[in-house]
Design a protein around this motif. Structure first.
Motif, PDB file in Angstrom:
ATOM      1  N   GLY A 202       0.871  -1.199   0.109  1.00 17.29           N
ATOM      2  CA  GLY A 202      -0.017   0.189   0.108  1.00 17.29           C
ATOM      3  C   GLY A 202       0.954   1.245   0.053  1.00 17.29           C
ATOM      4  O   GLY A 202       0.556   2.175  -0.638  1.00 17.29           O
ATOM      5  N   LEU A 203       1.913   1.434   0.827  1.00 19.59           N
ATOM      6  CA  LEU A 203       2.720   2.277   0.837  1.00 19.59           C
ATOM      7  C   LEU A 203       3.385   2.699  -0.582  1.00 19.59           C
ATOM      8  O   LEU A 203       3.530   3.735  -1.127  1.00 19.59           O
ATOM      9  N   GLU A 204       3.775   1.699  -1.373  1.00 18.50           N
ATOM     10  CA  GLU A 204       4.318   1.730  -2.775  1.00 18.50           C
ATOM     11  C   GLU A 204       3.241   2.360  -3.747  1.00 18.50           C
ATOM     12  O   GLU A 204       3.254   3.013  -4.531  1.00 18.50           O
ATOM     13  N   PHE A 205       1.995   1.817  -3.413  1.00 19.16           N
ATOM     14  CA  PHE A 205       0.909   2.351  -4.240  1.00 19.16           C
ATOM     15  C   PHE A 205       0.532   3.554  -4.025  1.00 19.16           C
ATOM     16  O   PHE A 205       0.437   4.464  -5.038  1.00 19.16           O
ATOM     17  N   ILE A 206       0.426   4.154  -2.858  1.00 16.58           N
ATOM     18  CA  ILE A 206       0.274   5.506  -2.454  1.00 16.58           C
ATOM     19  C   ILE A 206       1.235   6.416  -3.228  1.00 16.58           C
ATOM     20  O   ILE A 206       1.182   7.467  -3.810  1.00 16.58           O
ATOM     21  N   HIS A 207       2.491   5.891  -2.826  1.00 19.03           N
ATOM     22  CA  HIS A 207       3.600   6.715  -3.553  1.00 19.03           C
ATOM     23  C   HIS A 207       3.489   6.906  -5.118  1.00 19.03           C
ATOM     24  O   HIS A 207       3.727   7.967  -5.858  1.00 19.03           O
ATOM     25  N   ARG A 208       3.272   5.964  -5.723  1.00 17.41           N
ATOM     26  CA  ARG A 208       3.063   5.694  -7.227  1.00 17.41           C
ATOM     27  C   ARG A 208       2.012   6.821  -7.710  1.00 17.41           C
ATOM     28  O   ARG A 208       2.105   7.435  -8.608  1.00 17.41           O
ATOM     29  N   ASP A 220      12.397   1.984   0.999  1.00 17.51           N
ATOM     30  CA  ASP A 220      13.206   2.970   0.488  1.00 17.51           C
ATOM     31  C   ASP A 220      12.321   4.405   0.573  1.00 17.51           C
ATOM     32  O   ASP A 220      12.693   5.507   1.025  1.00 17.51           O
ATOM     33  N   ILE A 221      10.838   4.247   0.554  1.00 12.34           N
ATOM     34  CA  ILE A 221       9.963   5.245   0.792  1.00 12.34           C
ATOM     35  C   ILE A 221      10.113   5.827   2.334  1.00 12.34           C
ATOM     36  O   ILE A 221      10.285   6.879   2.504  1.00 12.34           O
ATOM     37  N   THR A 222       9.959   4.795   3.234  1.00 16.64           N
ATOM     38  CA  THR A 222      10.104   5.312   4.684  1.00 16.64           C
ATOM     39  C   THR A 222      11.532   5.952   5.099  1.00 16.64           C
ATOM     40  O   THR A 222      11.431   6.611   5.824  1.00 16.64           O
ATOM     41  N   ARG A 223      12.402   5.321   4.410  1.00 15.55           N
ATOM     42  CA  ARG A 223      13.868   5.808   4.593  1.00 15.55           C
ATOM     43  C   ARG A 223      13.946   7.588   4.258  1.00 15.55           C
ATOM     44  O   ARG A 223      14.136   8.111   4.991  1.00 15.55           O
ATOM     45  N   ARG A 224      13.526   7.780   2.897  1.00 12.05           N
ATOM     46  CA  ARG A 224      13.481   8.821   2.577  1.00 12.05           C
ATOM     47  C   ARG A 224      12.618   9.919   3.297  1.00 12.05           C
ATOM     48  O   ARG A 224      12.825  10.994   3.505  1.00 12.05           O
ATOM     49  N   ALA A 225      11.411   9.219   3.604  1.00 11.09           N
ATOM     50  CA  ALA A 225      10.599  10.343   4.447  1.00 11.09           C
ATOM     51  C   ALA A 225      11.079  10.640   5.845  1.00 11.09           C
ATOM     52  O   ALA A 225      11.072  11.878   6.342  1.00 11.09           O
ATOM     53  N   LEU A 226      11.813   9.556   6.469  1.00 12.32           N
ATOM     54  CA  LEU A 226      12.401   9.885   7.775  1.00 12.32           C
ATOM     55  C   LEU A 226      13.677  10.904   7.636  1.00 12.32           C
ATOM     56  O   LEU A 226      13.912  11.587   8.252  1.00 12.32           O
ATOM     57  N   GLU A 227      14.350  10.777   6.297  1.00 12.44           N
ATOM     58  CA  GLU A 227      15.343  11.572   5.986  1.00 12.44           C
ATOM     59  C   GLU A 227      14.965  13.080   5.839  1.00 12.44           C
ATOM     60  O   GLU A 227      15.680  14.078   5.872  1.00 12.44           O
ATOM     61  N   GLY A 228      13.756  13.282   5.179  1.00 12.56           N
ATOM     62  CA  GLY A 228      13.089  14.409   4.784  1.00 12.56           C
ATOM     63  C   GLY A 228      13.503  15.095   3.598  1.00 12.56           C
ATOM     64  O   GLY A 228      13.581  16.186   3.217  1.00 12.56           O
ATOM     65  N   GLY A 229      14.245  14.292   2.593  1.00 14.62           N
ATOM     66  CA  GLY A 229      14.848  14.606   1.426  1.00 14.62           C
ATOM     67  C   GLY A 229      13.670  14.334   0.138  1.00 14.62           C
ATOM     68  O   GLY A 229      14.201  14.851  -0.949  1.00 14.62           O
ATOM     69  N   CYS A 230      12.478  13.900   0.639  1.00 15.17           N
ATOM     70  CA  CYS A 230      11.740  13.612  -0.527  1.00 15.17           C
ATOM     71  C   CYS A 230      10.316  13.927  -0.251  1.00 15.17           C
ATOM     72  O   CYS A 230       9.672  13.337   0.698  1.00 15.17           O
ATOM     73  N   ASP A 231       9.759  15.117  -0.857  1.00 12.15           N
ATOM     74  CA  ASP A 231       8.519  15.566  -0.374  1.00 12.15           C
ATOM     75  C   ASP A 231       7.474  14.484  -0.675  1.00 12.15           C
ATOM     76  O   ASP A 231       6.403  14.566  -0.150  1.00 12.15           O
ATOM     77  N   ASP A 232       7.403  14.010  -1.838  1.00  9.19           N
ATOM     78  CA  ASP A 232       6.527  12.617  -2.339  1.00  9.19           C
ATOM     79  C   ASP A 232       6.530  11.310  -1.053  1.00  9.19           C
ATOM     80  O   ASP A 232       5.309  11.071  -0.902  1.00  9.19           O
ATOM     81  N   CYS A 233       7.644  11.282  -0.794  1.00 10.78           N
ATOM     82  CA  CYS A 233       7.855  10.086   0.329  1.00 10.78           C
ATOM     83  C   CYS A 233       7.240  10.482   1.694  1.00 10.78           C
ATOM     84  O   CYS A 233       6.481   9.876   2.234  1.00 10.78           O
ATOM     85  N   LEU A 234       7.280  11.942   1.940  1.00  7.67           N
ATOM     86  CA  LEU A 234       6.775  12.366   3.308  1.00  7.67           C
ATOM     87  C   LEU A 234       5.403  12.386   3.053  1.00  7.67           C
ATOM     88  O   LEU A 234       4.552  11.942   4.070  1.00  7.67           O
ATOM     89  N   LEU A 235       4.793  12.891   1.837  1.00  8.83           N
ATOM     90  CA  LEU A 235       3.332  12.930   1.726  1.00  8.83           C
ATOM     91  C   LEU A 235       2.856  11.644   2.123  1.00  8.83           C
ATOM     92  O   LEU A 235       1.474  11.158   2.360  1.00  8.83           O
ATOM     93  N   THR A 236       3.501  10.505   1.106  1.00  6.62           N
ATOM     94  CA  THR A 236       3.101   9.205   1.220  1.00  6.62           C
ATOM     95  C   THR A 236       2.859   8.626   2.747  1.00  6.62           C
ATOM     96  O   THR A 236       1.734   7.925   2.918  1.00  6.62           O
ATOM     97  N   VAL A 237       3.959   8.782   3.486  1.00 12.51           N
ATOM     98  CA  VAL A 237       3.941   8.173   4.891  1.00 12.51           C
ATOM     99  C   VAL A 237       2.775   8.980   5.773  1.00 12.51           C
ATOM    100  O   VAL A 237       2.300   8.395   6.568  1.00 12.51           O
ATOM    101  N   ASP A 238       2.763  10.317   5.546  1.00 18.00           N
ATOM    102  CA  ASP A 238       1.830  11.100   6.218  1.00 18.00           C
ATOM    103  C   ASP A 238       0.279  10.764   5.879  1.00 18.00           C
ATOM    104  O   ASP A 238      -0.611  10.685   6.842  1.00 18.00           O
ATOM    105  N   THR A 239       0.229  10.464   4.588  1.00 14.31           N
ATOM    106  CA  THR A 239      -1.264   9.832   4.033  1.00 14.31           C
ATOM    107  C   THR A 239      -1.468   8.595   4.935  1.00 14.31           C
ATOM    108  O   THR A 239      -2.727   8.339   4.966  1.00 14.31           O
ATOM    109  N   PHE A 240      -0.456   7.732   4.649  1.00 21.52           N
ATOM    110  CA  PHE A 240      -0.664   6.385   5.465  1.00 21.52           C
ATOM    111  C   PHE A 240      -1.151   6.450   6.805  1.00 21.52           C
ATOM    112  O   PHE A 240      -2.090   5.802   7.451  1.00 21.52           O
ATOM    113  N   CYS A 241      -0.525   7.312   7.417  1.00 22.77           N
ATOM    114  CA  CYS A 241      -0.586   7.383   9.056  1.00 22.77           C
ATOM    115  C   CYS A 241      -2.144   7.981   9.302  1.00 22.77           C
ATOM    116  O   CYS A 241      -2.757   7.504  10.117  1.00 22.77           O
TER     117      CYS A 241
END
Length: 326
Positions: A202-208, A220-241
């Motif tokens: 689901g995380l992968e689908f949301i990111h796509r 990769d999505i969660t790592r990049r979201a935690l590092e803060g260097g990928c806006d799309d990854c952060l939006l993916t994880v925020d939406t998931f939560c």
């Protein structure tokens, strides 16, 4: 329980790893080992290898006569066949081969649910406010490979876990982006379930969807979201939560889970820092006229790395205390 019941063999078996422990006293877990399932032809072989290593380390160890296994598959009858690995076995044959008096085998999410009343404060992290009501129903959601949903109710015999397929309920969007996700799911699948989004896939689908078609793996999505260097990854994880908060609130409403709602599974411990500052708790409470009622219910994520051992121990204790001679 009779003192002769110790030590006991406990196992938590997934598609990739089998975790073993010796329980030498109530919730005292020793010699924890994680074995790769692919390295052994069967669960029996893995268990025997573990016991052989432990016996060599602990000379004079009494024979193990009681065991309990949590396994990531349905348990219905004597034959257990894993859906995400090739292992299968007869419970009765396994019991005889290991010379056990008692062998309990339960679904891994049932074991996780049974662990909840036994977790100490340091083994869980509260998100938001609220206080649990003693003896009240407890809810559980667990995003991982899929989305597990369960609950506990207290009876005269103690806590009972509810068998559930609640992860497959229909997804209910609560934002424009979530409506877009719903439409995208309906183009690919006949049923748009919560599990399609609240899982690793689901995380992968949301990111796509949020990235306009880019493909990344869940780690990769969660790592990049935690590092803060990928806006799309952060939006993916925020939406998931946020969506996880809505589903947790639905579980609380459905079960009347005033004893609290817990989040387990493999994903949340990796993104806990983001979960705690996300819309998870706000969406948990955002149920219109019932918002004030939900605000009184605590939510937790499970910080204990081996919670299933507590659950299978509780199941085994209930069984062995019903057999006075054991």
């Amino acid at each position: 329980m009779q003192s002769g019941a110790w030590p006991r063999l406990l196992a938590d078996v997934g598609g990739t790893n089998a975790r073993f422990a010796l329980e030498t006293g109530r919730f005292v877990f020793e010699e924890i080992e994680v074995l790769r399932c692919a390295d052994y032809p069967s669960l029996r072989a893995a268990a025997q290898a573990y016991l052989g290593v432990v016996s060599a380390r602990m000379p004079g160890l009494p024979a193990v006569r009681h065991a309990a296994i949590a396994i990531a598959t349905a348990v219905d009858g004597d034959v257990v066949a894993m859906t995400n690995h090739h292992w299968s076995f007869s419970i009765e044959a396994f019991r005889r081969e290991l010379n056990l008096l008692t062998l309990e085998v339960v679904n891994d999410f049932t074991a996780l649910a049974m662990s909840l009343p036994h977790l100490a404060p340091h083994q869980r992290v509260q998100v938001g406010g609220g206080s649990p009501r003693s003896g009240a129903p407890i809810g559980l959601v667990g995003p991982g490979t899929g989305l597990g949903v369960s609950g506990l109710v207290h009876t005269r015999e103690g806590w009972t876990a509810l068998a559930s397929e609640g992860g497959h309920v229909s997804f209910a969007p609560n934002s424009d982006l979530e409506i877009e996700l719903l439409h995208a799911m309906r183009r690919e699948w006949p049923h748009a379930s919560a599990e399609r989004l609240l899982s690793g896939a689901g995380l992968e689908f949301i990111h796509r969807i949020v990235s306009g078609g880019r493909t990344r793996s869940a780690p990769d999505i969660t790592r990049r979201a935690l590092e803060g260097g990928c806006d799309d990854c952060l939006l993916t994880v925020d939406t998931f939560c946020a969506m996880l908060g809505s589903v947790a609130g639905n579980v609380a409403l459905t079960l009347g889970a005033t004893g609290g709602v817990y989040v387990g599974g493999g994903i949340v411990p990796r993104i806990a820092a983001l979960l705690e500052r996300s819309a998870f708790r706000a969406r948990f409470e955002a149920k219109g006229r019932l918002s004030a009622w939900l605000a009184r219910i605590p939510t937790y994520w499970i910080a204990e790395p081996y919670p299933a051992f507590f659950g299978v121990s509780a199941v085994l204790s209930h069984t062995t205390t019903e057999r006075p001679g054991h």
